[in-house]
Motif scaffolding. Structure first.
Motif, PDB file in Angstrom:
ATOM      1  N   GLU A  34       0.848   0.811   0.434  1.00  0.00           N
ATOM      2  CA  GLU A  34      -0.307   0.556  -0.434  1.00  0.00           C
ATOM      3  C   GLU A  34      -1.289  -0.388   0.244  1.00  0.00           C
ATOM      4  O   GLU A  34      -2.510  -0.183   0.199  1.00  0.00           O
ATOM      5  CB  GLU A  34       0.177  -0.040  -1.759  1.00  0.00           C
ATOM      6  N   GLU A  38      -5.241   0.565   1.209  1.00  0.00           N
ATOM      7  CA  GLU A  38      -6.372  -0.219   0.726  1.00  0.00           C
ATOM      8  C   GLU A  38      -7.183  -0.793   1.889  1.00  0.00           C
ATOM      9  O   GLU A  38      -8.414  -0.836   1.834  1.00  0.00           O
ATOM     10  CB  GLU A  38      -5.874  -1.357  -0.174  1.00  0.00           C
ATOM     11  N   SER A  41     -10.297   0.861   3.840  1.00  0.00           N
ATOM     12  CA  SER A  41     -11.683   0.866   3.352  1.00  0.00           C
ATOM     13  C   SER A  41     -12.595   0.104   4.316  1.00  0.00           C
ATOM     14  O   SER A  41     -13.813   0.086   4.137  1.00  0.00           O
ATOM     15  CB  SER A  41     -11.765   0.242   1.962  1.00  0.00           C
ATOM     16  N   LEU A 149      -5.833  -8.830   1.813  1.00  0.00           N
ATOM     17  CA  LEU A 149      -5.134  -8.042   0.794  1.00  0.00           C
ATOM     18  C   LEU A 149      -3.689  -8.499   0.629  1.00  0.00           C
ATOM     19  O   LEU A 149      -3.166  -8.558  -0.489  1.00  0.00           O
ATOM     20  CB  LEU A 149      -5.180  -6.557   1.164  1.00  0.00           C
TER      21      LEU A 149
END
Length: 208
Positions: A34, A38, A41, A149
């Motif tokens: 995950e 993400e 991007s 993140l």
């Protein structure tokens, strides 16, 4: 107007380079997947997304990697090491990238064809050193996103450039066009990171 401090601001300032990890703590692979999804991007040169990843979770492999990475403790004790690599043949993905953009309605067919042709024309003739510089730059962009993140997910990280890239490529049998750029240790901190100061803005920026 004054800048309102956002969640991003909070994460940016709470992220520190952690070198002491709880070796017994393991991040589930689904969360690592995950995280990387993400992070993609991030922007990249001509949107060719040259980043590739080798995510090392196996304890025995991490131990082997430690000898390549200047014996840095966190290589072995972190939950995982995300090796961020760059593909200097990223232009070969131009057709897939721009065709998908067209199918999603982001660009028209004329733009799609132009970008595919232009990518091959521009990048395929560049020297290897220039291509390496391009993918290294792009790898840096996504690496910062990975670390921010990760912090937002409750994990800590430290980026490591101190490793033998030649030995890494040989050990993991990388193709010639795949360039090791940076290692990111990720896991649960066992001790807080040191704080660090920053150079005053007037010593690093000039407004004209």
């Amino acid at each position: 107007m004054p800048i309102t401090k956002s969640q991003l601001h909070k994460v940016m300032h709470e992220r520190k380079s952690v070198r002491k990890y709880d070796a017994s703590f393991k991040i589930p692979q689904e969360q690592l997947e995950e995280l990387l999804v993400e992070a993609t991007s991030a922007p990249s040169s001509s949107n060719l997304q040259p980043w590739r990843f080798l995510v090392i979770q196996d304890d025995a492999v991490k131990k082997e990697l430690r000898t390549i990475a200047n014996n840095q403790e966190q290589v072995e004790t972190a939950s995982a090491i995300i090796a961020v690599l760059g593909d200097t043949k990223m232009y070969e993905n131009a057709e897939a990238v721009y065709t998908k953009n067209f199918e999603l309605g982001y660009i028209n067919e004329t733009t799609k064809d132009f970008m595919i042709n232009n990518s091959y024309k521009l990048y395929a003739q560049l020297p290897q050193e220039t291509l390496t510089n391009i993918v290294t730059f792009d790898a840096g962009l996504i690496s910062m996103q990975i670390m921010l993140l990760a912090k937002e997910m409750g994990y800590d990280t430290v980026p490591m450039g101190g490793f033998s890239k030649e030995a890494f490529a040989k050990h993991f049998d990388l193709a010639d066009h795949i360039v090791p750029v940076i290692l990111i240790a990720i896991g649960k901190a066992a001790a807080p990171a040191y704080n660090s100061s920053r150079i005053e803005l007037n010593n690093i920026a000039k407004f004209i």
